[in-house]
Enzyme design. Structure first.
Site, PDB file in Angstrom:
ATOM      1  N   ASP A 139       0.745  -1.262  -0.110  1.00 45.92           N
ATOM      2  CA  ASP A 139      -0.047   0.031   0.112  1.00 45.92           C
ATOM      3  C   ASP A 139       0.902   1.275  -0.017  1.00 45.92           C
ATOM      4  O   ASP A 139       1.907   1.247   0.734  1.00 45.92           O
ATOM      5  CB  ASP A 139      -1.003   0.002   1.129  1.00 45.92           C
ATOM      6  CG  ASP A 139      -2.210   0.974   0.984  1.00 45.92           C
ATOM      7  OD1 ASP A 139      -2.248   1.226  -0.035  1.00 45.92           O
ATOM      8  OD2 ASP A 139      -2.604   1.356   2.111  1.00 45.92           O
ATOM      9  N   HIS A 146      -3.986  13.971   0.890  1.00 47.86           N
ATOM     10  CA  HIS A 146      -4.099  13.065   2.258  1.00 47.86           C
ATOM     11  C   HIS A 146      -2.904  13.075   2.890  1.00 47.86           C
ATOM     12  O   HIS A 146      -3.029  13.256   4.095  1.00 47.86           O
ATOM     13  CB  HIS A 146      -4.231  11.657   1.530  1.00 47.86           C
ATOM     14  CG  HIS A 146      -4.217  10.618   2.613  1.00 47.86           C
ATOM     15  ND1 HIS A 146      -5.160  10.503   3.578  1.00 47.86           N
ATOM     16  CD2 HIS A 146      -3.304   9.716   3.160  1.00 47.86           C
ATOM     17  CE1 HIS A 146      -5.036   9.365   4.617  1.00 47.86           C
ATOM     18  NE2 HIS A 146      -3.761   9.121   4.235  1.00 47.86           N
ATOM     19  N   GLU A 211     -10.440   3.669   4.175  1.00 49.09           N
ATOM     20  CA  GLU A 211      -9.871   4.471   3.242  1.00 49.09           C
ATOM     21  C   GLU A 211      -9.968   4.042   1.921  1.00 49.09           C
ATOM     22  O   GLU A 211      -9.851   2.891   1.501  1.00 49.09           O
ATOM     23  CB  GLU A 211      -8.011   4.061   3.440  1.00 49.09           C
ATOM     24  CG  GLU A 211      -7.649   4.778   4.827  1.00 49.09           C
ATOM     25  CD  GLU A 211      -6.051   4.758   5.111  1.00 49.09           C
ATOM     26  OE1 GLU A 211      -5.300   4.007   4.127  1.00 49.09           O
ATOM     27  OE2 GLU A 211      -5.575   5.372   5.893  1.00 49.09           O
ATOM     28  N   GLU A 213      -9.346   3.792  -1.754  1.00 54.02           N
ATOM     29  CA  GLU A 213      -8.011   3.568  -2.657  1.00 54.02           C
ATOM     30  C   GLU A 213      -8.417   2.913  -3.838  1.00 54.02           C
ATOM     31  O   GLU A 213      -9.312   2.205  -4.285  1.00 54.02           O
ATOM     32  CB  GLU A 213      -7.187   2.730  -1.788  1.00 54.02           C
ATOM     33  CG  GLU A 213      -6.596   3.405  -0.425  1.00 54.02           C
ATOM     34  CD  GLU A 213      -5.498   2.932   0.060  1.00 54.02           C
ATOM     35  OE1 GLU A 213      -4.752   2.364  -0.688  1.00 54.02           O
ATOM     36  OE2 GLU A 213      -5.329   3.047   1.494  1.00 54.02           O
ATOM     37  N   ASP A 245      -8.833   0.065   2.408  1.00 52.29           N
ATOM     38  CA  ASP A 245      -7.723  -0.123   3.340  1.00 52.29           C
ATOM     39  C   ASP A 245      -8.426   0.139   4.807  1.00 52.29           C
ATOM     40  O   ASP A 245      -7.962   1.293   5.495  1.00 52.29           O
ATOM     41  CB  ASP A 245      -6.554   0.682   2.967  1.00 52.29           C
ATOM     42  CG  ASP A 245      -5.509   0.543   4.279  1.00 52.29           C
ATOM     43  OD1 ASP A 245      -5.543  -0.576   5.049  1.00 52.29           O
ATOM     44  OD2 ASP A 245      -4.664   1.139   3.984  1.00 52.29           O
ATOM     45  N   ARG A 249      -7.420   3.867  13.823  1.00 54.78           N
ATOM     46  CA  ARG A 249      -6.553   4.815  14.010  1.00 54.78           C
ATOM     47  C   ARG A 249      -5.978   4.658  15.206  1.00 54.78           C
ATOM     48  O   ARG A 249      -5.001   5.382  15.540  1.00 54.78           O
ATOM     49  CB  ARG A 249      -7.370   6.092  13.690  1.00 54.78           C
ATOM     50  CG  ARG A 249      -8.094   6.403  12.299  1.00 54.78           C
ATOM     51  CD  ARG A 249      -6.819   6.322  11.556  1.00 54.78           C
ATOM     52  NE  ARG A 249      -7.582   6.406   9.907  1.00 54.78           N
ATOM     53  CZ  ARG A 249      -6.705   6.461   8.817  1.00 54.78           C
ATOM     54  NH1 ARG A 249      -5.558   5.916   8.945  1.00 54.78           N
ATOM     55  NH2 ARG A 249      -7.278   6.425   7.669  1.00 54.78           N
ATOM     56  N   GLN A 252      -3.106   2.524  15.390  1.00 56.77           N
ATOM     57  CA  GLN A 252      -1.995   2.991  14.390  1.00 56.77           C
ATOM     58  C   GLN A 252      -1.173   4.161  15.130  1.00 56.77           C
ATOM     59  O   GLN A 252       0.019   3.923  15.079  1.00 56.77           O
ATOM     60  CB  GLN A 252      -2.643   3.628  12.991  1.00 56.77           C
ATOM     61  CG  GLN A 252      -1.778   4.061  12.140  1.00 56.77           C
ATOM     62  CD  GLN A 252      -2.452   4.688  10.602  1.00 56.77           C
ATOM     63  OE1 GLN A 252      -3.774   4.472  10.761  1.00 56.77           O
ATOM     64  NE2 GLN A 252      -1.821   5.200   9.776  1.00 56.77           N
ATOM     65  N   LYS A 265      -3.701  -1.885  10.469  1.00 61.64           N
ATOM     66  CA  LYS A 265      -4.038  -2.244   8.958  1.00 61.64           C
ATOM     67  C   LYS A 265      -4.420  -3.571   8.546  1.00 61.64           C
ATOM     68  O   LYS A 265      -5.045  -3.620   7.302  1.00 61.64           O
ATOM     69  CB  LYS A 265      -2.810  -1.408   8.085  1.00 61.64           C
ATOM     70  CG  LYS A 265      -2.583  -0.069   8.326  1.00 61.64           C
ATOM     71  CD  LYS A 265      -3.458   0.675   7.479  1.00 61.64           C
ATOM     72  CE  LYS A 265      -3.169   2.391   7.549  1.00 61.64           C
ATOM     73  NZ  LYS A 265      -3.993   3.067   6.614  1.00 61.64           N
ATOM     74  N   THR A 269      -8.600  -6.009   4.590  1.00 58.84           N
ATOM     75  CA  THR A 269      -8.584  -5.062   3.363  1.00 58.84           C
ATOM     76  C   THR A 269      -9.468  -5.533   2.567  1.00 58.84           C
ATOM     77  O   THR A 269      -9.468  -6.904   2.028  1.00 58.84           O
ATOM     78  CB  THR A 269      -7.122  -4.912   2.669  1.00 58.84           C
ATOM     79  OG1 THR A 269      -6.136  -4.733   3.871  1.00 58.84           O
ATOM     80  CG2 THR A 269      -7.048  -3.754   1.692  1.00 58.84           C
ATOM     81  N   GLU A 386      -9.863  12.237   8.111  1.00 61.92           N
ATOM     82  CA  GLU A 386      -9.792  13.394   7.434  1.00 61.92           C
ATOM     83  C   GLU A 386     -11.141  14.289   7.517  1.00 61.92           C
ATOM     84  O   GLU A 386     -11.241  15.360   7.720  1.00 61.92           O
ATOM     85  CB  GLU A 386      -9.180  13.397   5.797  1.00 61.92           C
ATOM     86  CG  GLU A 386      -7.978  13.108   5.840  1.00 61.92           C
ATOM     87  CD  GLU A 386      -7.636  12.540   4.538  1.00 61.92           C
ATOM     88  OE1 GLU A 386      -7.290  13.394   3.556  1.00 61.92           O
ATOM     89  OE2 GLU A 386      -7.784  11.395   4.359  1.00 61.92           O
TER      90      GLU A 386
HETATM   91 MN    MN Z   1      -3.876   2.790   2.822  1.00 62.55          MN
END
Ligand code: MN
Length: 439
Positions: A139, A146, A211, A213, A245, A249, A252, A265, A269, A386
Site C-alpha cells: 500500500d 491526503h 480508506e 483507494e 484499507d 486509527r 495506528q 491495517k 482489506t 480527514e
Molecule cells: Mn492505505
C-alpha cells in the site's frame, strides 16, 4: 495506449442490460473476476457484461476461445485470475478482443456464442470471490492532499515531510487478510493509549476508519534483481480495482513509530470483485499531475515523457455510508465524499517502477494500492479521519446520527467510474463491507 474495435462506442451486446444507461459493465468494459455458482463449488472465471457474467470456463469448453494462445485458454479454466494475469498484457488484450466479439449483438462470433447454453449466468445468482491469488500486497501513500491533511493533524507547521515529493512512500501490507467486497469486517482489538507516552490498554479499537483507494493487479512480473523502467511499467499492470484499507486509527497512532503500520491495517482489506483491465481504461487516460514550479522534478528513473503525458486515469471515486439505523428504516446509503484519481502525486507506473527499483520482484497477482485518494476540498477527503478531522469535527448524517469514526453495523461502499465525451462510461463496480462488533 491505442484504441481499437473493442472501444467503439457504437458496439452493442446481445445482453440487454449492457446497454442500460449508467451501467458499470457495458461491452466496452469487460472486466475479469472469479465467482462460485454455489456453496462449496470451485471458483470459475468470468467477464462482467451488464447484469450477467460470461463464464470463461464454459466459453473455453464450447470452443469459443479456440485460436487464442494455449496459455490463455488454459488460464481461463483456472480458479483464480493469477494465471491469466501471468499471460501479460498481450494475453489479456487477445482475450478481450475475443470476448468483445462473442458478446457483440452483431457478427458471426456473437451469433455463435448466444446460442451456447449456460454461457452466461446472472450476477444475482452467483457469489463473487477474490479475483486473484494475491501473493503480496503493498500500500502506497500517493495522494499529496491526503499526506498533507494527515500530516497537518500531527505537525500543523510542517505537514509534509521533506521526502514526500521525492520518494513514493509505501509499506508492505498483508495479503492473507484481503477479502472480497461483501465480506463483513470485524472491529479489531489491540493496544491503544490515551496519551502519546502511554500507558496502553488492550481492547476494541474505538477509532475505526476506512480508506478510499485504487488497487492495481500485477500482470507479468519481474525477475528478482531486475528493475522495471518507467517507460515499460504499464506492460506489467493488469487492471484496477477499488480498495478499502480499513484502519484502526487508535492502534495506528500508538504502534506506527518507528516502523510504520502493522496491526492497525492488517486485520482486513476489502477489494472490489471486478478487475477493469488497462486496455478497457485506454479511452480515459490523462496526463499525470503536473509538478508546480516550486516542486522538484522526479529523479530520472521516476520521470518519463509518456508517463507524464498519459500516466493518469480519469477516474471518479465516491464513498457512501449506510448505518444499521438506516438499514432498519430502509434509508438509502448517503454519499460521504467524492474524489478524483487524477490528483495523485505519483502515477501507478511510478509506484510500480519505484517498487522494483531495488530489484524487488513483483509477481502476477500481486496487488499494489494507491493510498487514500483525497483532494484539496473537504468533499474530496477519502477517509473519515480527514472528513471528521481526527474526531474533532464529527459529521452529521441526514437521519441525525453523527460520526467521528465508524460505528458497529456501518456499511462502507466505495464506487468508481470513468466518463468522458466520445466514449462509453465504464465502472469499477462496488467495494462494500459492513463493520461488525469486536469479538
Ligand atoms: Mn492505505
Amino acid at each position: 495506449m491505442t484504441l481499437d474495435a473493442t472501444h467503439d462506442p457504437a458496439l452493442r451486446s446481445w445482453v440487454p442490460a449492457a446497454q442500460v444507461a449508467g451501467t458499470d459493465f457495458p461491452i466496452q468494459n469487460l472486466p475479469l473476476g472469479a465467482f462460485v455458482l454455489g456453496e462449496g463449488q470451485a471458483a470459475r472465471l468470468g467477464v462482467a457484461i451488464g447484469d450477467r457474467i460470461l463464464d470463461l470456463t464454459r466459453a473455453a469448453e464450447s470452443g469459443l476461445l479456440d485460436g487464442l494462445h494455449t496459455a490463455v485458454v488454459e488460464a481461463c479454466a483456472a480458479e483464480s485470475l493469477t494465471p491469466l494475469l501471468a499471460t501479460g498484457r498481450g494475453g489479456l488484450k487477445a482475450l478481450r478482443g475475443r470476448v468483445s466479439a462473442l458478446l457483440n449483438a452483431e457478427g458471426a462470433e456473437g451469433a455463435r456464442a448466444r446460442v451456447v447454453g449456460a454461457l452466461t449466468v446472472a450476477m444475482a445468482d452467483v457469489q463473487m470471490v477474490l479475483p486473484a491469488t494475491i501473493g503480496d500486497y503493498t500500500d502506497f501513500y500517493a495522494s499529496i492532499d491526503h499526506a498533507t491533511n494527515v500530516g497537518s493533524m500531527f505537525r500543523p507547521d510542517n505537514p509534509l515531510l521533506p521526502n514526500y515529493r521525492h520518494v513514493p512512500i509505501g509499506y508492505h501490507g498483508r495479503a492473507s487478510s484481503i477479502v472480497v467486497s461483501g465480506t463483513p469486517v470485524r472491529r479489531p482489538q489491540g493496544q491503544t493509549a490515551a496519551k502519546p507516552e502511554g500507558p496502553p490498554t488492550f481492547g476494541p479499537s474505538a477509532r475505526m476508519d476506512y480508506e478510499l483507494e485504487v488497487g492495481a493487479f500485477i500482470a507479468s512480473g519481474n525477475v528478482l534483481g531486475n528493475t522495471i523502467p518507467l517507460g515499460e511499467a504499464e506492460h506489467f499492470l493488469g487492471g484496477l480495482v477499488l480498495v478499502n484499507d480499513w484502519s484502526a486509527r487508535d492502534l495506528q497512532s500508538w504502534e506506527y513509530q518507528p516502523l510504520g503500520p502493522f496491526l492497525a491495517k492488517n486485520f482486513a482489506t476489502t477489494v472490489s470483485p471486478w478487475v477493469v483491465t488497462l486496455d478497457a481504461l485506454a479511452p480515459f487516460r490523462l496526463p499525470a499531475r503536473a509538478r508546480g514550479s516550486d516542486e522538484p522534478t522526479p529523479l530520472p528513473y521516476l520521470d518519463d515523457a509518456h508517463d507524464r503525458n498519459a500516466g493518469g486515469f480519469g477516474l471518479t471515486l465516491e464513498v457512501w455510508l449506510r448505518t444499521a439505523a438506516m438499514r432498519e428504516t430502509g434509508e438509502a446509503a448517503v454519499r460521504l465524499s467524492h474524489g478524483d484519481f487524477t490528483r495523485m502525486y505519483w502515477t501507478l507506473g511510478q509506484l510500480l517502477t519505484h517498487h522494483a527499483s531495488n530489484g524487488c520482484n513483483l509477481r502476477p497477482g500481486d496487488l499494489i494500492a494507491s493510498g487514500t485518494v483525497s483532494g484539496p476540498t473537504k468533499e474530496s477527503r477519502g477517509s473519515m479521519l480527514e472528513l471528521a478531522w481526527r474526531g474533532t469535527e464529527p459529521i452529521t448524517l441526514p437521519n441525525g446520527e453523527t460520526r467521528a469514526f465508524l460505528a458497529d453495523g456501518d456499511e462502507v461502499i466505495l464506487r468508481g467510474w470513468c466518463e468522458r465525451a466520445g466514449a462509453v462510461r465504464i465502472g469499477l463496480g462496488e467495494c462494500r463491507g459492513v463493520l461488525l462488533a469486536a469479538e
